[in-house]
Design an enzyme around this catalytic site. Structure first.
Site, PDB file in Angstrom:
ATOM      1  CG  HIS A  40       2.360   1.786  -0.410  1.00 15.46           C
ATOM      2  ND1 HIS A  40       1.361   2.769  -0.251  1.00 15.46           N
ATOM      3  CD2 HIS A  40       2.920   1.742   1.346  1.00 15.46           C
ATOM      4  CE1 HIS A  40       2.371   3.336   0.538  1.00 15.46           C
ATOM      5  NE2 HIS A  40       2.795   2.867   1.398  1.00 15.46           N
ATOM      6  CB  SER A  67       5.421   3.353   2.045  1.00 17.22           C
ATOM      7  OG  SER A  67       6.567   2.823   3.374  1.00 17.22           O
ATOM      8  CE  LYS A  86      -0.315   4.930   3.434  1.00 23.26           C
ATOM      9  NZ  LYS A  86       0.133   4.820   4.500  1.00 23.26           N
TER      10      LYS A  86
HETATM   11  C1  PLP Z   1       1.327   4.647   5.711  1.00 22.24           C
HETATM   12  C2  PLP Z   1       1.710   3.070   6.027  1.00 22.24           C
HETATM   13  C3  PLP Z   1       1.452   3.187   7.714  1.00 22.24           C
HETATM   14  C4  PLP Z   1       0.513   3.811   8.227  1.00 22.24           C
HETATM   15  O1  PLP Z   1      -0.934   4.086   7.970  1.00 22.24           O
HETATM   16  P1  PLP Z   1      -1.820   5.178   8.221  1.00 22.24           P
HETATM   17  O2  PLP Z   1      -2.871   4.176   7.934  1.00 22.24           O
HETATM   18  O3  PLP Z   1      -1.747   6.616   7.403  1.00 22.24           O
HETATM   19  O4  PLP Z   1      -1.292   5.103   9.668  1.00 22.24           O
HETATM   20  C5  PLP Z   1       1.552   1.851   8.080  1.00 22.24           C
HETATM   21  N1  PLP Z   1       2.521   1.041   6.898  1.00 22.24           N
HETATM   22  C6  PLP Z   1       2.827   1.476   5.860  1.00 22.24           C
HETATM   23  C7  PLP Z   1       3.713   0.506   4.860  1.00 22.24           C
HETATM   24  C8  PLP Z   1       2.513   2.641   5.342  1.00 22.24           C
HETATM   25  O5  PLP Z   1       2.451   3.027   3.655  1.00 22.24           O
END
Ligand code: PLP
Length: 390
Positions: free
Chosen positions: A204, A176, A236
């Site tokens: 991602h 990330s 995302k």
């Molecule tokens: C954003 C993210 C999460 C968390 O997801 P949310 O739905 O925002 O709580 C988990 N793992 C990774 C790799 C992320 O980038």
């Protein structure tokens, strides 16, 4: 003993680590108003430009008319409604897995999956750059917790040799904060050779990688055998909110029985599931979004390289520029902001000490001209900042 909160805050400020929340007064998109200032933003994770898409909004609205606005109860009581179920089926189909289970957030999906699968007497092995939610889940699980070197199958192998009990290997699919892609075929091979299970959090990768947006698993062609536990998030590239775990019938039933962050929480609003169903459909069907995004990534990398900026080995829309100290990253972010560009500085402990960075993210909603503007802003920053702080 009194809590000395003021001292803790002052210490954080002095270390250039103080965090503030920019106040957004527009929908997500390339052009936003933040703290009252119009800015061209390169920092959200709305990679396909679906967070403010009219068809997704219409699906949410229609969902609210039909199903109301609240989940009303946990899934196991009476909160599991038809739209949640339909979304789980669509996600199982997208991932090519027998079943998928919807969670309210990615953080909860990771906590739920890891703590349901391993406990005392077991082992959990994680990439040292994994997302905080995966690391927290590993610690909370009570399993023996160990971290292997970043994306390094040999380092994983050495730890697997010492692991005991049920062993879960956990990695981000796309990292990330770095944007690089995990070497999943090699990691899966190591896990399988030691009878361990691989779990991939592809927050991602979904929507962005793979011809259908099926993420890193689709990109590498990894099925259930190689990759038994696949996590995706919906906030995302899919532009809405929530997350899922996809896998075998038995895995999903186990999570329903034992994943506490699944059991003890209210289901997400069913109208949100309606919106996500639409965004998943658009993400799958509209390959042009992935193609345009890939072209912007190439444009950005070529431009940034020409400026002599330090990029990371990333082919994804996450394109960090490593600057080193937190103070330097903050100064660049501030200089960009003065030029109408919003790029967030990411500092420790989110990234390792000495690797503070500007985390540039690109979206299919950006235009080529907007990426050109970013590159111009970066060139100006470099000309200004370099003699003083190099
Ligand atoms: C954003 C993210 C999460 C968390 O997801 P949310 O739905 O925002 O709580 C988990 N793992 C990774 C790799 C992320 O980038």
């Amino acid at each position: 003993m009194a809590f000395n909160l003021e001292a803790r805050l002052a210490e954080r400020r002095a270390a250039s680590l103080y965090r503030q929340r920019p106040l957004l007064s527009t929908p997500q998109g390339p052009e936003v108003v933040v703290d009252g200032k119009p800015l061209l933003a390169f920092c959200n994770n709305d990679y396909l430009g679906l967070a403010n898409h009219p068809e997704v909004i219409a699906a949410w609205r229609a969902g609210a008319e039909r199903w109301g606005v609240g989940g009303g109860a946990s899934h196991l009581v009476i909160g599991h409604s038809t739209p949640h179920h339909a979304l789980e089926e669509a996600l199982a189909d997208l991932t090519g897995r027998p079943r998928a289970l919807l969670f309210s957030t990615g953080y909860m999906a990771n906590l739920g999956a890891i703590t349901a699968l391993v406990g005392q007497g077991d082992s959990v092995l994680e990439d040292r750059l994994n997302h905080a939610s995966l690391l927290d889940a590993g610690l909370l699980s009570g399993a023996r917790f160990s971290r292997y070197l970043h994306n390094d199958p040999a380092s994983l192998r050495a730890r697997l040799a010492k692991a005991s009990g049920d062993t879960l290997v956990v990695t981000d699919g796309v990292f990330s904060m770095d944007g690089d892609l995990a070497n999943l075929p090699a990691l899966a091979g190591e896990a399988k050779a030691h009878g361990a299970w691989l779990m991939v959090d592809d927050a991602h990768g979904f929507g962005v990688l793979g011809a259908q947006g099926g993420g890193a698993a689709e990109h590498f062609g990894l099925g259930l055998e190689e990759l038994p536990v696949l996590v995706g998030t919906l906030g995302k590239a899919f532009g809405t909110a929530g997350a899922f775990v996809a896998g075998s019938e038995a895995l999903i039933e186990c999570l329903v029985q034992f994943a506490r962050p699944y059991i003890y929480t209210t289901s997400q609003p069913p109208a949100l599931a309606c919106a996500t169903l639409k965004s998943v459909e658009l993400a799958r069907a509209q390959g042009w979004r992935r193609e345009h995004l890939a072209a912007l990534v190439r444009q950005f990398r070529a431009g940034a390289c020409a400026l002599g900026l330090t990029l990371m080995p990333s082919e994804t829309p996450i394109q960090p520029i490593v600057l080193g100290s937190s103070a330097r990253a903050m100064a660049w972010s501030q200089q960009l902001r003065e030029r109408g560009l919003l790029v967030t500085a990411i500092r420790p402990p989110t990234v390792p000490a000495g690797s503070a960075r500007l985390r540039v993210t690109l979206s299919a909603a950006h235009t080529e001209a907007q990426v050109t503007r970013l590159l111009e802003g970066l060139a100006e920053c470099q000309a200004l900042a370099e003699p003083a702080d190099a």
